[in-house]
Design a protein around this motif. Sequence first.
Motif, mmCIF file in Angstrom:
data_model
loop_
_atom_site.group_PDB
_atom_site.id
_atom_site.type_symbol
_atom_site.label_atom_id
_atom_site.label_comp_id
_atom_site.label_asym_id
_atom_site.label_seq_id
_atom_site.Cartn_x
_atom_site.Cartn_y
_atom_site.Cartn_z
ATOM 1 N N ALA A 55 12.870 4.267 3.582
ATOM 2 C CA ALA A 55 11.458 4.510 3.899
ATOM 3 C C ALA A 55 10.762 5.249 2.764
ATOM 4 O O ALA A 55 9.645 4.902 2.383
ATOM 5 C CB ALA A 55 11.346 5.308 5.201
ATOM 6 N N VAL A 56 11.418 6.262 2.223
ATOM 7 C CA VAL A 56 10.808 7.043 1.131
ATOM 8 C C VAL A 56 10.626 6.181 -0.113
ATOM 9 O O VAL A 56 9.556 6.197 -0.742
ATOM 10 C CB VAL A 56 11.646 8.301 0.815
ATOM 11 C CG1 VAL A 56 11.200 8.955 -0.481
ATOM 12 C CG2 VAL A 56 11.563 9.290 1.964
ATOM 13 N N LEU A 57 11.649 5.417 -0.483
ATOM 14 C CA LEU A 57 11.534 4.568 -1.674
ATOM 15 C C LEU A 57 10.428 3.533 -1.504
ATOM 16 O O LEU A 57 9.580 3.365 -2.386
ATOM 17 C CB LEU A 57 12.865 3.874 -1.954
ATOM 18 C CG LEU A 57 13.966 4.727 -2.558
ATOM 19 C CD1 LEU A 57 15.270 3.935 -2.624
ATOM 20 C CD2 LEU A 57 13.581 5.207 -3.948
ATOM 21 N N PHE A 58 10.451 2.829 -0.379
ATOM 22 C CA PHE A 58 9.439 1.798 -0.169
ATOM 23 C C PHE A 58 8.040 2.399 -0.117
ATOM 24 O O PHE A 58 7.109 1.892 -0.742
ATOM 25 C CB PHE A 58 9.713 1.008 1.113
ATOM 26 C CG PHE A 58 8.680 -0.038 1.352
ATOM 27 C CD1 PHE A 58 8.718 -1.234 0.664
ATOM 28 C CD2 PHE A 58 7.640 0.176 2.245
ATOM 29 C CE1 PHE A 58 7.745 -2.199 0.861
ATOM 30 C CE2 PHE A 58 6.668 -0.775 2.453
ATOM 31 C CZ PHE A 58 6.724 -1.967 1.757
ATOM 32 N N HIS A 59 7.886 3.475 0.632
ATOM 33 C CA HIS A 59 6.578 4.113 0.784
ATOM 34 C C HIS A 59 6.048 4.590 -0.575
ATOM 35 O O HIS A 59 4.859 4.434 -0.871
ATOM 36 C CB HIS A 59 6.682 5.277 1.770
ATOM 37 C CG HIS A 59 5.385 5.721 2.335
ATOM 38 N ND1 HIS A 59 4.782 5.059 3.378
ATOM 39 C CD2 HIS A 59 4.572 6.751 2.010
ATOM 40 C CE1 HIS A 59 3.651 5.665 3.667
ATOM 41 N NE2 HIS A 59 3.492 6.694 2.853
ATOM 42 N N SER A 60 6.930 5.134 -1.385
ATOM 43 C CA SER A 60 6.518 5.635 -2.702
ATOM 44 C C SER A 60 6.054 4.502 -3.613
ATOM 45 O O SER A 60 4.959 4.560 -4.182
ATOM 46 C CB SER A 60 7.675 6.370 -3.372
ATOM 47 O OG SER A 60 8.076 7.455 -2.599
ATOM 48 N N PHE A 61 6.887 3.488 -3.762
ATOM 49 C CA PHE A 61 6.543 2.415 -4.688
ATOM 50 C C PHE A 61 5.389 1.558 -4.173
ATOM 51 O O PHE A 61 4.552 1.110 -4.963
ATOM 52 C CB PHE A 61 7.771 1.557 -5.001
ATOM 53 C CG PHE A 61 8.743 2.274 -5.895
ATOM 54 C CD1 PHE A 61 8.422 2.549 -7.203
ATOM 55 C CD2 PHE A 61 9.961 2.702 -5.408
ATOM 56 C CE1 PHE A 61 9.298 3.228 -8.025
ATOM 57 C CE2 PHE A 61 10.848 3.373 -6.206
ATOM 58 C CZ PHE A 61 10.519 3.637 -7.529
ATOM 59 N N ASN A 62 5.324 1.349 -2.874
ATOM 60 C CA ASN A 62 4.183 0.604 -2.349
ATOM 61 C C ASN A 62 2.904 1.438 -2.468
ATOM 62 O O ASN A 62 1.825 0.896 -2.712
ATOM 63 C CB ASN A 62 4.425 0.190 -0.893
ATOM 64 C CG ASN A 62 3.422 -0.837 -0.440
ATOM 65 O OD1 ASN A 62 3.202 -1.834 -1.117
ATOM 66 N ND2 ASN A 62 2.809 -0.590 0.700
ATOM 67 N N GLY A 63 3.018 2.752 -2.325
ATOM 68 C CA GLY A 63 1.858 3.624 -2.521
ATOM 69 C C GLY A 63 1.339 3.553 -3.940
ATOM 70 O O GLY A 63 0.117 3.524 -4.173
ATOM 71 N N ILE A 64 2.250 3.506 -4.897
ATOM 72 C CA ILE A 64 1.837 3.349 -6.308
ATOM 73 C C ILE A 64 1.130 2.013 -6.493
ATOM 74 O O ILE A 64 0.100 1.915 -7.171
ATOM 75 C CB ILE A 64 3.050 3.481 -7.250
ATOM 76 C CG1 ILE A 64 3.576 4.918 -7.221
ATOM 77 C CG2 ILE A 64 2.697 3.050 -8.666
ATOM 78 C CD1 ILE A 64 4.899 5.114 -7.903
ATOM 79 N N ARG A 65 1.656 0.953 -5.860
ATOM 80 C CA ARG A 65 1.018 -0.362 -5.946
ATOM 81 C C ARG A 65 -0.395 -0.327 -5.372
ATOM 82 O O ARG A 65 -1.339 -0.843 -5.978
ATOM 83 C CB ARG A 65 1.857 -1.397 -5.182
ATOM 84 C CG ARG A 65 1.275 -2.805 -5.249
ATOM 85 C CD ARG A 65 2.040 -3.750 -4.331
ATOM 86 N NE ARG A 65 1.770 -3.479 -2.934
ATOM 87 C CZ ARG A 65 0.741 -3.989 -2.257
ATOM 88 N NH1 ARG A 65 -0.118 -4.781 -2.854
ATOM 89 N NH2 ARG A 65 0.572 -3.700 -0.981
ATOM 90 N N VAL A 66 -0.553 0.330 -4.229
ATOM 91 C CA VAL A 66 -1.874 0.426 -3.596
ATOM 92 C C VAL A 66 -2.844 1.200 -4.490
ATOM 93 O O VAL A 66 -4.006 0.817 -4.646
ATOM 94 C CB VAL A 66 -1.760 1.065 -2.197
ATOM 95 C CG1 VAL A 66 -3.120 1.427 -1.634
ATOM 96 C CG2 VAL A 66 -1.015 0.135 -1.256
ATOM 97 N N ILE A 67 -2.368 2.277 -5.095
ATOM 98 C CA ILE A 67 -3.226 3.056 -6.003
ATOM 99 C C ILE A 67 -3.673 2.198 -7.179
ATOM 100 O O ILE A 67 -4.855 2.197 -7.555
ATOM 101 C CB ILE A 67 -2.497 4.324 -6.486
ATOM 102 C CG1 ILE A 67 -2.350 5.316 -5.330
ATOM 103 C CG2 ILE A 67 -3.229 4.965 -7.659
ATOM 104 C CD1 ILE A 67 -1.423 6.489 -5.639
ATOM 105 N N LEU A 68 -2.729 1.456 -7.770
ATOM 106 C CA LEU A 68 -3.084 0.593 -8.904
ATOM 107 C C LEU A 68 -4.080 -0.490 -8.488
ATOM 108 O O LEU A 68 -4.980 -0.842 -9.256
ATOM 109 C CB LEU A 68 -1.829 -0.028 -9.508
ATOM 110 C CG LEU A 68 -0.881 0.947 -10.210
ATOM 111 C CD1 LEU A 68 0.376 0.225 -10.664
ATOM 112 C CD2 LEU A 68 -1.564 1.633 -11.379
ATOM 113 N N LEU A 69 -3.933 -1.017 -7.283
ATOM 114 C CA LEU A 69 -4.900 -2.005 -6.789
ATOM 115 C C LEU A 69 -6.264 -1.374 -6.577
ATOM 116 O O LEU A 69 -7.298 -1.962 -6.908
ATOM 117 C CB LEU A 69 -4.406 -2.632 -5.481
ATOM 118 C CG LEU A 69 -3.224 -3.591 -5.592
ATOM 119 C CD1 LEU A 69 -2.729 -3.983 -4.207
ATOM 120 C CD2 LEU A 69 -3.598 -4.814 -6.394
#
Length: 109
Positions: A55-69
């Motif tokens: 959960a932490v890994l996915f949430h972190s990397f997907n959060g970075i993706r959302v920020i970049l978008l």
Amino acid sequence: MWLSHSISGVVIIFYILMQLFLSGLLLSGEERFNSFISKLHHPVVLVFEMLFIAAVLFHSFNGIRVILLNIGLYPDDSKAMSYTVLFVFVVLFLLHVLRALENFTVVIL
């Protein structure tokens, strides 16, 4: 991916609540705390730890993706970015699982 992001956020919140519960056990005495901690050397606990790490890994990397978008570095329909997030998540999660399994010892209660 928004549903997965939401689910991973809920898992992280439950883990934080569990940590608060453990901290509260310290107030009820060292013996009770140590008794509870000794029960954590169980394979089921390992599975829940792996779910938390996932959960932490996915949430972190997907959060970075959302920020970049959101700041406009990638178009909204960029599947390459989503696949990159999933690839990095899977690789890091598998590395963590392998490391955790080689260090895990089962204590029979």
